[in-house]
Structure formats: structure tokens, C-alpha cells
Design an enzyme around this catalytic site. Structure first.
Site, PDB file in Angstrom:
ATOM      1  N   ASN A  48      33.096  27.012  30.888  1.00  0.00           N
ATOM      2  CA  ASN A  48      33.525  28.419  30.775  1.00  0.00           C
ATOM      3  C   ASN A  48      34.080  28.617  29.367  1.00  0.00           C
ATOM      4  O   ASN A  48      34.393  27.634  28.689  1.00  0.00           O
ATOM      5  CB  ASN A  48      34.531  28.773  31.880  1.00  0.00           C
ATOM      6  CG  ASN A  48      35.866  28.075  31.682  1.00  0.00           C
ATOM      7  OD1 ASN A  48      36.498  28.194  30.630  1.00  0.00           O
ATOM      8  ND2 ASN A  48      36.314  27.325  32.686  1.00  0.00           N
ATOM      9  N   ASN A  97      38.726  26.364  44.221  1.00  0.00           N
ATOM     10  CA  ASN A  97      37.266  26.226  44.270  1.00  0.00           C
ATOM     11  C   ASN A  97      36.780  25.242  45.327  1.00  0.00           C
ATOM     12  O   ASN A  97      35.593  24.890  45.350  1.00  0.00           O
ATOM     13  CB  ASN A  97      36.725  25.812  42.897  1.00  0.00           C
ATOM     14  CG  ASN A  97      37.084  26.809  41.804  1.00  0.00           C
ATOM     15  OD1 ASN A  97      37.745  26.470  40.838  1.00  0.00           O
ATOM     16  ND2 ASN A  97      36.673  28.062  41.967  1.00  0.00           N
ATOM     17  N   ARG A 116      30.801  19.979  38.548  1.00  0.00           N
ATOM     18  CA  ARG A 116      31.762  20.007  39.653  1.00  0.00           C
ATOM     19  C   ARG A 116      31.129  19.712  41.016  1.00  0.00           C
ATOM     20  O   ARG A 116      31.846  19.626  42.017  1.00  0.00           O
ATOM     21  CB  ARG A 116      32.505  21.357  39.665  1.00  0.00           C
ATOM     22  CG  ARG A 116      33.323  21.584  38.380  1.00  0.00           C
ATOM     23  CD  ARG A 116      34.337  22.682  38.540  1.00  0.00           C
ATOM     24  NE  ARG A 116      35.336  22.366  39.573  1.00  0.00           N
ATOM     25  CZ  ARG A 116      36.318  23.178  39.935  1.00  0.00           C
ATOM     26  NH1 ARG A 116      36.436  24.365  39.352  1.00  0.00           N
ATOM     27  NH2 ARG A 116      37.180  22.828  40.875  1.00  0.00           N
ATOM     28  N   ARG A 165      29.515  32.606  38.483  1.00  0.00           N
ATOM     29  CA  ARG A 165      29.553  31.309  39.162  1.00  0.00           C
ATOM     30  C   ARG A 165      29.075  31.396  40.607  1.00  0.00           C
ATOM     31  O   ARG A 165      28.538  30.427  41.135  1.00  0.00           O
ATOM     32  CB  ARG A 165      30.962  30.732  39.068  1.00  0.00           C
ATOM     33  CG  ARG A 165      31.463  30.610  37.621  1.00  0.00           C
ATOM     34  CD  ARG A 165      30.755  29.493  36.880  1.00  0.00           C
ATOM     35  NE  ARG A 165      31.316  28.249  37.290  1.00  0.00           N
ATOM     36  CZ  ARG A 165      32.357  27.651  36.687  1.00  0.00           C
ATOM     37  NH1 ARG A 165      32.908  28.169  35.620  1.00  0.00           N
ATOM     38  NH2 ARG A 165      32.823  26.521  37.144  1.00  0.00           N
ATOM     39  N   HIS A 194      35.532  33.912  37.207  1.00  0.00           N
ATOM     40  CA  HIS A 194      35.822  33.847  38.648  1.00  0.00           C
ATOM     41  C   HIS A 194      36.633  35.097  39.006  1.00  0.00           C
ATOM     42  O   HIS A 194      37.474  35.541  38.211  1.00  0.00           O
ATOM     43  CB  HIS A 194      36.691  32.634  39.015  1.00  0.00           C
ATOM     44  CG  HIS A 194      35.960  31.339  39.168  1.00  0.00           C
ATOM     45  ND1 HIS A 194      36.481  30.133  38.724  1.00  0.00           N
ATOM     46  CD2 HIS A 194      34.764  31.043  39.734  1.00  0.00           C
ATOM     47  CE1 HIS A 194      35.635  29.158  39.023  1.00  0.00           C
ATOM     48  NE2 HIS A 194      34.583  29.678  39.640  1.00  0.00           N
ATOM     49  N   ASP A 196      39.187  35.415  40.790  1.00  0.00           N
ATOM     50  CA  ASP A 196      40.652  35.244  40.776  1.00  0.00           C
ATOM     51  C   ASP A 196      41.250  35.202  39.368  1.00  0.00           C
ATOM     52  O   ASP A 196      42.459  35.090  39.208  1.00  0.00           O
ATOM     53  CB  ASP A 196      41.081  34.019  41.605  1.00  0.00           C
ATOM     54  CG  ASP A 196      40.660  32.687  40.999  1.00  0.00           C
ATOM     55  OD1 ASP A 196      40.038  32.678  39.923  1.00  0.00           O
ATOM     56  OD2 ASP A 196      40.953  31.647  41.618  1.00  0.00           O
ATOM     57  N   ALA A 284      41.483  24.760  30.387  1.00  0.00           N
ATOM     58  CA  ALA A 284      40.311  24.529  31.244  1.00  0.00           C
ATOM     59  C   ALA A 284      39.847  25.826  31.901  1.00  0.00           C
ATOM     60  O   ALA A 284      38.875  25.842  32.658  1.00  0.00           O
ATOM     61  CB  ALA A 284      40.638  23.493  32.312  1.00  0.00           C
ATOM     62  N   CYS A 290      44.279  29.384  40.551  1.00  0.00           N
ATOM     63  CA  CYS A 290      43.196  28.388  40.580  1.00  0.00           C
ATOM     64  C   CYS A 290      43.677  27.031  41.090  1.00  0.00           C
ATOM     65  O   CYS A 290      42.893  26.247  41.615  1.00  0.00           O
ATOM     66  CB  CYS A 290      42.626  28.158  39.185  1.00  0.00           C
ATOM     67  SG  CYS A 290      42.081  29.620  38.336  1.00  0.00           S
TER      68      CYS A 290
HETATM   69  N1  ARG Z   1      37.320  24.426  34.495  1.00  0.00           N
HETATM   70  C1  ARG Z   1      37.239  24.993  35.794  1.00  0.00           C
HETATM   71  C2  ARG Z   1      35.875  25.631  36.025  1.00  0.00           C
HETATM   72  O1  ARG Z   1      35.361  26.206  35.101  1.00  0.00           O
HETATM   73  C3  ARG Z   1      38.299  26.011  36.004  1.00  0.00           C
HETATM   74  C4  ARG Z   1      38.301  26.586  37.381  1.00  0.00           C
HETATM   75  C5  ARG Z   1      39.327  27.645  37.573  1.00  0.00           C
HETATM   76  N2  ARG Z   1      39.366  28.035  38.943  1.00  0.00           N
HETATM   77  C6  ARG Z   1      39.454  29.281  39.378  1.00  0.00           C
HETATM   78  N3  ARG Z   1      39.595  29.472  40.647  1.00  0.00           N
HETATM   79  N4  ARG Z   1      39.342  30.318  38.587  1.00  0.00           N
HETATM   80  O2  ARG Z   1      35.305  25.535  37.076  1.00  0.00           O
END
Ligand code: ARG
Length: 306
Positions: A48, A97, A116, A165, A194, A196, A284, A290
Site C-alpha cells: 500500500n 484483516n 498476506r 483490496r 481499506h 477502516d 505499514a 487495524c
Molecule cells: N500493511 C498492511 C496491509 O497493507 C496494513 C493493513 C492495515 N489494516 C487495515 N485494516 N486497514 O495489508
């Protein structure tokens, strides 16, 4: 779901206990929050825009202190369950997630991000070990869990973001599986990849969100459902501080940071904003929300197993 009702205040276990995925033994049956200790956290790849130029830049010690501060703040108001962290999976700390859980049913994420995907099995094992019934999810539809699917308890609906995503078909599968009206919202700004990161339904029907993260049709859909007097629209600066990436427990809103103006508006709405700085996790692309997965209405006791 009301987190403050009937919840025994436990979950004040130290970081070491969290690391071992241990939880206190008393039963807790209402709401709980799932977290994963940041033992193996880091920015190891780029999936991201926040991660660009950040590979290797997160400080583990600071991340652990920030996470522990969030955990202990939340533990004062909610039960916390833990899933064991795993080497090589630096983003597993972002338990939002893991999937989406409502009551005793859970859907496990189908990650769009290849890096992931190994987390899927681990989160699935955790849900299974806790006795959740796992609803099957179509292989070809990406879905990144409560990062993109937010329960609006006041309206008894689910808001589902898609476009970066999670796939466009995700909302209709959620609606079928959980039998709750699900509103699809198209995300158009890659920094808010995302749901959230830019949208936070609050108790009492309030909504804190950053309108420009959505396409026009979605902005309209939001306005059609949430009346103006319940909308807390945040500006770009607060959005970029991840103010919308907030966790509400018992009227308190835990977030990385908020401007004086936003703080005043949240207080006016009857909430208590609580800042818990999470700079290392923002490298991140994640902050308070998150790092948590809401487990509403689970009619069971969570076991110490991770
Ligand atoms: N580095 C992670 C990703 O890109 C961060 C996830 C953040 N999670 C969230 N629920 N926004 O997947």
C-alpha cells in the site's frame, strides 16, 4: 452490540502473556477484541502507498511499546483475545484483516495481497479453535475482513468497502452469509485502501468519515443513510493521521491522533477521544482499528489457545 454491557473487565495480561497467546481464564461472553502481538512486525514489503520508502524503517521496540499502550488502554474497557504472532508474517498484527465475525459465525479473509495469504490458514485455525462456524467464501473473490467490512450496530447493517483490496462482489456475499443489509462503498483514493482507514461507524448512529475517499455514488449512499446531524466529516489532515482508523469502546474513541477541531466535535457528540500514538504501524499503513478485530456477540468463552 454494546461492549460495556456485561463484560467482565479482564484482559490486563502483560505483553509476555499476549505473546504466548494466553488470555485470562475467566469466561467472557459478550464482546471481545482480537489482537496479535507485534513480535515479528516490520515493513518488509510494499502493498500500500504508506509502505513506500518505509521498508526496514519501523522500530520494533517502539512498535511494541505503542501496541502495548493500545492493548492496555483497550483492556481497561473490553476483553482482549490473542492470536499467536508468526515469524515471516509482519502484517499479522493487523487482526482487522483476519476476517469478519458476527455472533458465532465467521468469514476468513481471502487476501488480495499475496504477501498476506499465509495468514489465512492461521486466522482460520484461530476461529475454528474458538468454535466459530466458518462460512465458505468463494475463491475468486478477494475480501480483507473487517478492514473492509464494518458493522454499524446502530443500524444493524454492514458497510463494505471495495475497489483496492476487496472485490466488488464481496458485499453481496457478506449480505447472503450474515443476513444483514450490506452497503457497498467504492474506495477511490489509494491512500485509503481499506474502508477502516477512512470510515468509522460509531454508537448512536454517528459516523466519522473522510468523504473524498469514496466515489460520488458512494458519498451519496452514505448521505442517504446517515442524516447530516449524525455525520462527522473529517478533513484530509485528520484522515492522513488515521483519525478514522478508530476503535470505539464504551463511548471512548481510541485513535492515533486528532486535531483540536475534530476532538471538539467528537466531544460534542458525546464521545471521549483517546489518543494512542501508533507511528510505527502507520509506516505499514495501519493504526488503532487495524490492530483490532471486533468479536461481537460471541456466545462462548475464548480459550487461551492462540
Ligand atoms: N500493511 C498492511 C496491509 O497493507 C496494513 C493493513 C492495515 N489494516 C487495515 N485494516 N486497514 O495489508
Amino acid at each position: 452490540m454494546d461492549f460495556d454491557a456485561d463484560v467482565a473487565v479482564i484482559g490486563d495480561s502483560p505483553l509476555a502473556a499476549a505473546r504466548d497467546a494466553a488470555v485470562p481464564s475467566s469466561a467472557y461472553r459478550r464482546g471481545a477484541i482480537l489482537m496479535c502481538a507485534p513480535d515479528f512486525f516490520g515493513v518488509d514489503y510494499i502493498i500500500n502507498p504508506w509502505m513506500e520508502n518505509q521498508v526496514g524503517q519501523a522500530t520494533l521496540e517502539r512498535a511494541q511499546a505503542q501496541w502495548e499502550n493500545l492493548r492496555s488502554s483497550l483492556a481497561a474497557h473490553s476483553d482482549i483475545a490473542f492470536v499467536a504472532p508468526t515469524p515471516g508474517l509482519p502484517d499479522m498484527v493487523f487482526t482487522a484483516n483476519a476476517g469478519l465475525a458476527i455472533g458465532d459465525k465467521a468469514v476468513v479473509s481471502r487476501f488480495h495481497a499475496r504477501e498476506r495469504r499465509p495468514e489465512e490458514r492461521l486466522f482460520c485455525d484461530w476461529f475454528e479453535a474458538q468454535g466459530y462456524s466458518i462460512a465458505p467464501w468463494p475463491d475468486n473473490v478477494a475480501f480483507e475482513g473487517a478492514g473492509d467490512a464494518l458493522i454499524d450496530h446502530a443500524r444493524n447493517i454492514v458497510w463494505c468497502g471495495y475497489g483496492w483490496r476487496s472485490g466488488e462482489e464481496a458485499p453481496r456475499h457478506l449480505e447472503r452469509i450474515f443476513s444483514r443489509r450490506t452497503i457497498a462503498l467504492k474506495l477511490v483514493d489509494p491512500r485509503f485502501y481499506h474502508l477502516d482507514t477512512c470510515f468509522c461507524p460509531l454508537s448512536g448512529g454517528w459516523l466519522m468519515y473522510y468523504p473524498a475517499a469514496f466515489d460520488l455514488a458512494s458519498q451519496e449512499a452514505i448521505r442517504a443513510i446517515v442524516p447530516a446531524e449524525r455525520r462527522i466529516e473529517v478533513g484530509e489532515k485528520d484522515a492522513l493521521s488515521f483519525a478514522c482508523n478508530a476503535v470505539e469502546v464504551a463511548g471512548r474513541i481510541f485513535l492515533n491522533a486528532c486535531s483540536d477541531d475534530l476532538r471538539a466535535r467528537l466531544i460534542d457528540a458525546g464521545f471521549t477521544p483517546v489518543e494512542t500514538p501508533l507511528s510505527e504501524f502507520m509506516k505499514a499503513g495501519g493504526a488503532a482499528k487495524c490492530l483490532t478485530l471486533e468479536l461481537p456477540g460471541a456466545a462462548r468463552k475464548f480459550t487461551p489457545r492462540g
